[in-house]
Design a protein around this motif. Structure first.
Motif, mmCIF file in Angstrom:
data_model
loop_
_atom_site.group_PDB
_atom_site.id
_atom_site.type_symbol
_atom_site.label_atom_id
_atom_site.label_comp_id
_atom_site.label_asym_id
_atom_site.label_seq_id
_atom_site.Cartn_x
_atom_site.Cartn_y
_atom_site.Cartn_z
ATOM 1 N N VAL A 142 -5.925 1.691 1.362
ATOM 2 C CA VAL A 142 -6.049 2.163 -0.021
ATOM 3 C C VAL A 142 -4.685 2.439 -0.647
ATOM 4 O O VAL A 142 -4.464 2.159 -1.831
ATOM 5 C CB VAL A 142 -6.930 3.438 -0.087
ATOM 6 N N ASP A 143 -3.761 3.000 0.148
ATOM 7 C CA ASP A 143 -2.448 3.313 -0.406
ATOM 8 C C ASP A 143 -1.772 2.086 -1.019
ATOM 9 O O ASP A 143 -0.972 2.204 -1.943
ATOM 10 C CB ASP A 143 -1.548 3.891 0.688
ATOM 11 N N GLY A 144 -2.099 0.911 -0.513
ATOM 12 C CA GLY A 144 -1.459 -0.306 -0.994
ATOM 13 C C GLY A 144 -1.835 -0.692 -2.407
ATOM 14 O O GLY A 144 -1.177 -1.547 -3.011
ATOM 15 N N VAL A 145 -2.901 -0.097 -2.932
ATOM 16 C CA VAL A 145 -3.277 -0.413 -4.307
ATOM 17 C C VAL A 145 -2.152 -0.026 -5.263
ATOM 18 O O VAL A 145 -2.021 -0.590 -6.357
ATOM 19 C CB VAL A 145 -4.597 0.301 -4.685
ATOM 20 N N GLY A 146 -1.311 0.930 -4.858
ATOM 21 C CA GLY A 146 -0.179 1.325 -5.689
ATOM 22 C C GLY A 146 0.778 0.186 -5.979
ATOM 23 O O GLY A 146 1.530 0.231 -6.959
ATOM 24 N N PHE A 147 0.757 -0.859 -5.133
ATOM 25 C CA PHE A 147 1.632 -2.002 -5.363
ATOM 26 C C PHE A 147 1.367 -2.667 -6.715
ATOM 27 O O PHE A 147 2.290 -3.084 -7.402
ATOM 28 C CB PHE A 147 1.417 -3.055 -4.272
ATOM 29 N N ILE A 148 0.090 -2.821 -7.051
ATOM 30 C CA ILE A 148 -0.239 -3.634 -8.213
ATOM 31 C C ILE A 148 -0.548 -2.813 -9.455
ATOM 32 O O ILE A 148 -0.935 -3.372 -10.481
ATOM 33 C CB ILE A 148 -1.434 -4.570 -7.914
ATOM 34 N N LEU A 149 -0.386 -1.477 -9.381
ATOM 35 C CA LEU A 149 -0.634 -0.672 -10.571
ATOM 36 C C LEU A 149 0.263 -1.093 -11.726
ATOM 37 O O LEU A 149 -0.134 -1.070 -12.887
ATOM 38 C CB LEU A 149 -0.415 0.813 -10.262
ATOM 39 N N GLY A 150 1.501 -1.480 -11.400
ATOM 40 C CA GLY A 150 2.450 -1.829 -12.454
ATOM 41 C C GLY A 150 2.041 -3.048 -13.257
ATOM 42 O O GLY A 150 2.380 -3.147 -14.438
ATOM 43 N N ILE A 151 1.353 -3.992 -12.620
ATOM 44 C CA ILE A 151 0.981 -5.210 -13.340
ATOM 45 C C ILE A 151 -0.525 -5.319 -13.542
ATOM 46 O O ILE A 151 -1.002 -6.336 -14.044
ATOM 47 C CB ILE A 151 1.477 -6.464 -12.605
ATOM 48 N N ASP A 152 -1.279 -4.294 -13.165
ATOM 49 C CA ASP A 152 -2.736 -4.377 -13.302
ATOM 50 C C ASP A 152 -3.142 -4.603 -14.753
ATOM 51 O O ASP A 152 -4.122 -5.282 -15.032
ATOM 52 C CB ASP A 152 -3.401 -3.114 -12.762
ATOM 53 N N ARG A 153 -2.380 -4.024 -15.676
ATOM 54 C CA ARG A 153 -2.701 -4.199 -17.096
ATOM 55 C C ARG A 153 -2.639 -5.671 -17.491
ATOM 56 O O ARG A 153 -3.488 -6.177 -18.224
ATOM 57 C CB ARG A 153 -1.730 -3.356 -17.928
ATOM 58 N N PHE A 154 -1.634 -6.400 -16.964
ATOM 59 C CA PHE A 154 -1.523 -7.818 -17.289
ATOM 60 C C PHE A 154 -2.583 -8.637 -16.564
ATOM 61 O O PHE A 154 -3.102 -9.614 -17.099
ATOM 62 C CB PHE A 154 -0.128 -8.329 -16.921
ATOM 63 N N MET A 155 -2.902 -8.244 -15.342
ATOM 64 C CA MET A 155 -3.960 -8.926 -14.612
ATOM 65 C C MET A 155 -5.323 -8.616 -15.225
ATOM 66 O O MET A 155 -6.243 -9.429 -15.163
ATOM 67 C CB MET A 155 -3.920 -8.530 -13.142
ATOM 68 N N SER A 156 -5.444 -7.437 -15.819
ATOM 69 C CA SER A 156 -6.681 -7.079 -16.499
ATOM 70 C C SER A 156 -6.962 -8.023 -17.661
ATOM 71 O O SER A 156 -8.113 -8.367 -17.936
ATOM 72 C CB SER A 156 -6.605 -5.632 -16.998
ATOM 73 N N GLU A 157 -5.905 -8.454 -18.334
ATOM 74 C CA GLU A 157 -6.080 -9.408 -19.428
ATOM 75 C C GLU A 157 -6.657 -10.723 -18.917
ATOM 76 O O GLU A 157 -7.565 -11.292 -19.522
ATOM 77 C CB GLU A 157 -4.742 -9.640 -20.131
ATOM 78 N N ALA A 158 -6.106 -11.214 -17.797
ATOM 79 C CA ALA A 158 -6.610 -12.475 -17.240
ATOM 80 C C ALA A 158 -8.050 -12.323 -16.772
ATOM 81 O O ALA A 158 -8.871 -13.229 -16.935
ATOM 82 C CB ALA A 158 -5.715 -12.933 -16.085
ATOM 83 N N ARG A 159 -8.360 -11.170 -16.171
ATOM 84 C CA ARG A 159 -9.754 -10.916 -15.766
ATOM 85 C C ARG A 159 -10.675 -10.979 -16.968
ATOM 86 O O ARG A 159 -11.729 -11.620 -16.940
ATOM 87 C CB ARG A 159 -9.877 -9.534 -15.107
ATOM 88 N N ALA A 160 -10.293 -10.275 -18.016
ATOM 89 C CA ALA A 160 -11.144 -10.202 -19.205
ATOM 90 C C ALA A 160 -11.306 -11.571 -19.862
ATOM 91 O O ALA A 160 -12.411 -11.942 -20.286
ATOM 92 C CB ALA A 160 -10.559 -9.199 -20.204
ATOM 93 N N LEU A 161 -10.224 -12.338 -19.947
ATOM 94 C CA LEU A 161 -10.298 -13.671 -20.551
ATOM 95 C C LEU A 161 -11.210 -14.588 -19.742
ATOM 96 O O LEU A 161 -12.007 -15.337 -20.310
ATOM 97 C CB LEU A 161 -8.891 -14.277 -20.635
ATOM 98 N N THR A 162 -11.096 -14.521 -18.420
ATOM 99 C CA THR A 162 -11.932 -15.370 -17.563
ATOM 100 C C THR A 162 -13.398 -14.958 -17.640
ATOM 101 O O THR A 162 -14.291 -15.814 -17.726
ATOM 102 C CB THR A 162 -11.444 -15.301 -16.110
ATOM 103 N N ASN A 163 -13.658 -13.652 -17.614
ATOM 104 C CA ASN A 163 -15.041 -13.177 -17.745
ATOM 105 C C ASN A 163 -15.645 -13.611 -19.076
ATOM 106 O O ASN A 163 -16.805 -14.032 -19.145
ATOM 107 C CB ASN A 163 -15.088 -11.653 -17.633
ATOM 108 N N PHE A 164 -14.858 -13.503 -20.147
ATOM 109 C CA PHE A 164 -15.341 -13.861 -21.475
ATOM 110 C C PHE A 164 -15.647 -15.359 -21.549
ATOM 111 O O PHE A 164 -16.697 -15.765 -22.062
ATOM 112 C CB PHE A 164 -14.291 -13.476 -22.519
#
Length: 450
Positions: free
Chosen positions: A359-381
């Motif tokens: 679980v501690d490793g999730v901290g790695f991607i917190l910095g770019i999760d916002r940008f990855m969230s965009e790709a997730r949302a675009l793909t879901n849409f």
């Protein structure tokens, strides 16, 4: 309304500049983006309710609606499996996370998000039932609103002619709701500016450079899935070009990029799919259900992010562990597709339940999760748009004449009202209510072309 989206593009560009030039001040602009998304979310429940009730109420046989629902769920599960497989393949090829070390400063934040993401299957199913019919609208739950709308729609269907005045009243309410939504859309440039400025100010270049491999790999994987997998499915199943369909939804994609949430474009997707020629019952069932069950982008994200975290901590997962963990997270993520940041909570919750030491490793991607969230949302849409057209075609609920007029730009979408007036959706015995409208009647309302 055409200039509105030019303002949005300008606001996004200005937000990026402000984020890099004044990062501390830009971070304080985050409430502007959050406020705009909240305004959109305020409209989602009434729009879904009106759309589903009107769609079901216009169909004479309840079995037709059930056919659409079963077909939609089956399709969503199949495509999520494809997305999961693609994410696994790409993640095992790229081996993201090699050579990185854990940043302990992000551990506490991740642990708190893990506790938010650990919802079991029973809790999820019980959560679909609202405390009351009214609370389904106030709680902002898409699935609760969907349940209430289905019950009301079937009740009006059983009432027959006695329910027609109620249906006409709901139709007027729908027009009012879309008019309010059109007014809210004028705040989009402000929301886009605040959201983009805040995330650029918080992230900066360092996080992007250090995590470029997984971020770029994730974006490329999403693009391949959209154009290769979804494009092929759309063409084989409905003979529709994916590029034309996504071009028709270009403004919605801009909204999603600006807000990092596919939920901000949900009301417009419903309106545009109806204008495209998909019948009201198909749109009313497929789109809201897809926002909870059709999580193609989230499946790819959870796959690649999990492999990244495990590799970065020197504890790679076996194929069996990958499949069992990610199947759990796909189930746990239902209902969170349109919520910005829900992916990180689902990821943390899944790791907490299966491999707590990761679980501690999730901290790695917190910095770019916002940008990855965009790709997730675009793909879901994109996945939901393709599913709606495809299911409409399979169930004979797609007016192909109207579809060709719209995609060829002969019948532009009414941006000022967001309401489709190209044809009536009177009673029909099939799920394709409205698909049998007279092409001649519609053509008479079109301007002459040269």
């Amino acid at each position: 309304m055409h200039y509105l989206y030019l303002f949005v593009i300008a606001a996004v560009a200005l937000g990026v500049i402000v984020g890099f030039a004044f990062p501390d001040a830009a971070t304080n602009l985050k409430p502007l983006g959050s406020g705009f998304v909240d305004l959109i979310k305020m409209m989602i429940s009434p729009i879904i309710f009106c759309t589903i009730v009107l769609g079901i109420g216009s169909v004479a046989k309840a079995a037709s609606v059930g056919k659409v629902g079963v077909l939609a769920i089956g399709y969503f599960l199949l495509m999520s499996t494809f997305a999961l497989a693609i994410g696994l393949v790409v993640g095992n090829i790229l081996h993201p996370g090699e050579g990185m070390r854990l940043d302990p400063n992000a551990v506490s934040e991740v642990q708190s998000q893990a506790s938010e993401g650990g919802e079991g299957t029973v809790d999820f199913l019980l959560g679909i039932i609202p405390e009351s019919m009214v609370s389904a609208f106030t709680d902002g739950s898409v699935l609760q609103t969907l349940l209430v709308a289905l019950l009301v729609g079937f009740a009006l269907q059983k009432m027959g002619a006695a329910g027609q005045p109620v249906l006409r009243g709901i139709e007027h309410i729908q027009r009012l709701v879309f008019r309010v939504l059109a007014m809210i859309m004028w705040v989009a440039p402000v929301g886009a500016f605040g959201a983009i400025a805040a995330v650029v100010g918080e992230t900066g270049w360092e996080a992007l450079r250090s995590l470029a491999v997984i971020m770029i790999g994730f974006y490329v994987t999403c693009l391949v899935f959209i154009f290769a997998v979804l494009g092929s499915v759309l063409w084989l199943g409905a003979r529709v070009n994916i590029f034309k369909l996504l071009g028709y939804l270009g403004r919605e994609f801009l909204l999603i990029v600006s807000t990092s949430s596919s939920e901000s474009a949900l009301p417009r997707l419903i309106a545009k799919m109806e204008h495209l020629g998909v019948s009201k019952p198909v749109v009313g069932i497929t789109v809201p259900t897809g926002y909870s069950f059709n999580l193609d982008g989230t499946a790819i994200y959870l796959t690649m992010a999990t492999l990244f975290i495990a590799t970065a901590q020197g504890s790679p997962l076996s194929i069996g562990e990958q499949i069992s963990l990610l199947v759990f997270m796909i189930i746990a993520s239902k209902g969170a597709a349109g919520v910005s940041g829900a992916g990180i909570a689902t990821l943390a919750g899944g790791l907490q339940s299966h491999r707590p030491e990761l679980v501690d490793g999730v901290g790695f991607i917190l910095g770019i999760d916002r940008f990855m969230s965009e790709a997730r949302a675009l793909t879901n849409f994109a996945g939901n748009a393709v599913a709606t057209v495809l299911i409409g075609s399979i169930t004979k609920g797609l007016d192909r004449d109207q579809l060709h007029r719209v995609l060829s730009k002969q019948d532009p979408f009414n941006e000022s009202t967001l309401i489709d007036d190209h044809g009536s959706s009177g009673g029909d015995d099939s799920a394709g209510a409205g698909s049998g409208d007279s092409g001649t009647e519609r053509q008479d309302r079109q301007p002459a072309t040269v």
